[in-house]
Design a protein around this motif. Structure first.
Motif: not given
Length: 257
Positions: A2-15, A243-249
């Motif tokens: 079944s689809a994830f609800t908001d309580s099932d999720l975290t929000c994570n930063d990339f780049l 540079a790849v992981l943090r700055h999108g190089a």
């Protein structure tokens, strides 16, 4: 699933925050592998890109953040993750076209299209070669159900003439990848990814071209972490990888240096 609800999720930063990704608390969570895969693609503005097994959209979104005006399409067999990829596209104000489908039964509309680039991060383990994860999402993401050869065969069919496949996979699956490319793709380059100096590569990125005729190239390993061993807490990525992981190089393919 079944689809994830908001309580099932975290929000994570990339780049470094250029991409924000909703991910399940329990289930498959993206690491650095899809980010490195996206960084390996040398696309031009306006190119079309298809990802096989796109999960929550992490590789496509990282690629779209680095190169603007791409036409991005993903295929994902798990409905909950396909839905999450659409939510992540909206969260990042990017346009993704997501198909919920098994690779072996692509929709007719998709079978009629070709792409300048196909990318893939297939499951790393052969069927029965690792202990089964309890979570269904992790089980599908890590354990091979569709043979690796079929991933490459499907990618080759979806590539436009002179189009590129980029695939990240465990180093011990390289022989399988090369065998699957035989007669389908050429101009093969392999970039091994070694965790540290003096350590064997654990992952490889394969680049192959439809209709390519260039000689096979096995590049020197790209080292991910500084030093020969882990000596302190925290990150120890080399400056190139940081540079790849943090700055999108873009990923520094040796041929591009």
């Amino acid at each position: 699933m079944s689809a994830f609800t908001d309580s099932d999720l975290t929000c994570n930063d990339f780049l470094g925050g250029r991409v924000r990704l909703l991910q399940p608390l329990r289930g498959y969570r993206a690491g650095v592998d899809p980010v490195l895969l996206a960084a390996s693609v040398e696309a031009d503005h306006g190119d079309s890109v298809l990802e096989l097994g796109c999960g929550a959209g992490q590789a496509l979104l990282c690629l779209g953040a680095r190169i603007k005006n791409l036409s991005l399409t993903g295929v994902e067999v798990q409905g909950a993750y396909a839905d999450l990829a659409r939510r992540n596209a909206a969260l990042n104000a990017q346009e993704l076209e997501i198909f919920e489908a098994d690779l072996s039964a692509l929709p007719a509309d998709l079978r009629q299209r070709q792409f300048a680039h196909v990318i893939a991060n297939p499951p790393y383990y052969r069927a029965g070669a690792h202990s089964q994860a309890e979570d269904a999402g992790r089980r599908v993401a890590l354990g091979e159900e569709t043979p690796l050869e079929e991933w490459i065969a499907i990618a080759a069919k979806r590539l436009a003439p002179r189009g590129y496949l980029h695939m990240i996979q465990r180093a011990d699956r390289l022989a399988d990848m090369l065998k699957a490319c035989d007669g389908r793709l050429g101009s093969i380059e392999v970039l091994p990814l070694a965790p540290r100096q003096e350590r064997a590569a654990e992952l490889v990125i394969l680049r192959a071209r439809k209709g390519g005729k260039a000689a096979f190239r096995l590049h020197a390993p790209l080292v991910l972490h500084e030093g020969v061993r882990h000596e302190r807490d925290g990150e120890s990525y080399t400056s190139e990888i940081s540079a790849v992981l943090r700055h999108g190089a873009p990923l520094p393919w040796p041929s591009a240096r």
